[in-house]
Enzyme design. Sequence first.
Site, PDB file in Angstrom:
ATOM      1  NE  ARG A  46      -0.188   1.463   3.599  1.00 50.40           N
ATOM      2  CZ  ARG A  46       0.892   2.234   3.744  1.00 50.40           C
ATOM      3  NH1 ARG A  46       2.106   1.726   3.909  1.00 50.40           N
ATOM      4  NH2 ARG A  46       0.785   3.542   3.727  1.00 50.40           N
ATOM      5  N   GLY A  47       0.238   2.401  -0.136  1.00 48.56           N
ATOM      6  CA  GLY A  47       1.017   3.621  -0.333  1.00 48.56           C
ATOM      7  C   GLY A  47       1.167   3.820  -1.838  1.00 48.56           C
ATOM      8  CB  ALA A  48       0.294   6.680  -4.031  1.00 46.36           C
ATOM      9  NE  ARG A  89      -6.090   0.803  -1.836  1.00 43.77           N
ATOM     10  CZ  ARG A  89      -5.527   1.356  -0.752  1.00 43.77           C
ATOM     11  NH1 ARG A  89      -4.256   1.140  -0.477  1.00 43.77           N
ATOM     12  NH2 ARG A  89      -6.240   2.126   0.060  1.00 43.77           N
ATOM     13  CD  GLN A 195      -3.415   2.702   6.771  1.00 41.51           C
ATOM     14  OE1 GLN A 195      -4.034   3.085   7.756  1.00 41.51           O
ATOM     15  NE2 GLN A 195      -3.985   2.581   5.586  1.00 41.51           N
ATOM     16  CG  ASP A 236      -3.165   7.481  -2.188  1.00 42.01           C
ATOM     17  OD1 ASP A 236      -2.600   7.694  -1.101  1.00 42.01           O
ATOM     18  OD2 ASP A 236      -3.269   6.334  -2.683  1.00 42.01           O
ATOM     19  CG  ASN A 246      -2.690  11.593   2.207  1.00 42.55           C
ATOM     20  OD1 ASN A 246      -2.124  10.678   1.594  1.00 42.55           O
ATOM     21  ND2 ASN A 246      -2.396  11.856   3.465  1.00 42.55           N
ATOM     22  CE  LYS A 247      -5.415   5.655   4.171  1.00 47.62           C
ATOM     23  NZ  LYS A 247      -6.407   4.762   3.491  1.00 47.62           N
TER      24      LYS A 247
HETATM   25  O1  MRU Z   1      -4.582   3.249   2.084  1.00 47.50           O
HETATM   26  P1  MRU Z   1      -3.108   3.439   2.048  1.00 47.50           P
HETATM   27  O2  MRU Z   1      -2.401   2.907   3.249  1.00 47.50           O
HETATM   28  O3  MRU Z   1      -2.508   2.935   0.753  1.00 47.50           O
HETATM   29  O4  MRU Z   1      -2.928   5.013   2.062  1.00 47.50           O
HETATM   30  C1  MRU Z   1      -1.654   5.569   1.974  1.00 47.50           C
HETATM   31  C2  MRU Z   1      -1.666   7.041   2.026  1.00 47.50           C
HETATM   32  O5  MRU Z   1      -2.687   7.676   2.161  1.00 47.50           O
HETATM   33  C3  MRU Z   1      -0.367   7.741   1.834  1.00 47.50           C
HETATM   34  O6  MRU Z   1      -0.364   8.969   2.499  1.00 47.50           O
HETATM   35  C4  MRU Z   1      -0.144   7.986   0.334  1.00 47.50           C
HETATM   36  O7  MRU Z   1      -0.281   6.814  -0.405  1.00 47.50           O
HETATM   37  C5  MRU Z   1       1.179   8.575   0.056  1.00 47.50           C
HETATM   38  S1  MRU Z   1       2.444   7.620   0.765  1.00 47.50           S
HETATM   39  C6  MRU Z   1       3.860   7.743   0.092  1.00 47.50           C
END
Ligand code: MRU
Length: 357
Positions: A46-48, A89, A195, A236, A246-247
Amino acid sequence: MRTVEWDYNNDQVRMIDQRYLPGEFKIITYTDHRQVADGIRDMVVRGAPAIGAAAAFGMVLAAQTSKAKSSLEMQMDLIAAADVLQKARPTAANLNWALRRILKTAGGQFTNVEDLRKAVLSAAQQIADEDVAINQRMASHGAELIDDGDVILHHCNTGALATVDWGTALGVIRMAHEQGKQVHVLVDETRPRLQGTRLTAWELVRYGISYEIISDNAAGYFLHSGEVKKVFVGADRVAANGDVANKVGTYMLALAAHDNDVPFYPVVPTSTIDLSLAHGGLIPIEERDPSEVLNLQVDGKVIVPEGAKARNPAFDVTPNRLITGIVTEKGLLYPPFEQTLAKAVRDIEDILPSADQ
Ligand code: MRU
């Protein structure tokens, strides 16, 4: 090891399975692009930026398992595989960005399928390697914003685990720490997948950075108290006008930061910027299974009433007016974001390798 990488000995993708951290450090391997799509959906990875690299290696698997006899047939297989991976996603711009880059490479002229396979692997490896270099460049730019003694608020996980290695917002904090600055991080726990508690705290222990976990609800208290000097988050997807998805919870954080004159900085590789969307209202927001919200346990017992319902948007959009500046590998960008983002993306596209390289 890197969060996601190609295993050259066994021709497979290896990833850290983030579902088990911090309890167990497990490695998972995949040999089929459909498994990679499932892994992205289930948040093994996970994480973009990490999702983008995972999808790129998923395309390598698709090329590897394809029975195509001609490069044209393989190109058709790769388009179908990209479609499967892309749906895993919807919010992360990097997913589409990486798939488009692989398809561009695959769309070149190849005399045989083996050459096409090699080109796809080399493009995926380049995406992964570039991600690490880009993160370190962003970190150097972003660390300029951090002063010795700063208390920093951070949301979700944006560290090495959210990227191929190093990290975005957490990478900035890590760079400031390595430069010898004293920093203390307030880590939003980040409901419902936690997270912050599970992954960011785990990383901060490994880097030796001082931190405390706070419940998401406490962020406003700490911003109002004057303790927090800066907020750093990831993203994201960033729309052309600088609105940032973002999250979920980032928007509330930005509102509270703005109300208390605390600078708010998303840290964003240009691969996360989507100039095709004029504003954040056009960003697709993933809504995940309500069970992630409802499966709340105390002493091993689920505590929500039977039959309870929930909503679970995974991201929210922070309007550009709440954003002080955006840290990218091209440097620090300030309003008007329509202009500064477009220029940063244009400059990067000018130096990107062309399809046949
Ligand atoms: O749902 P996730 O854990 O994939 O969400 C991640 C985030 O929101 C991060 O802030 C985003 O992907 C950037 S991380 C380098």
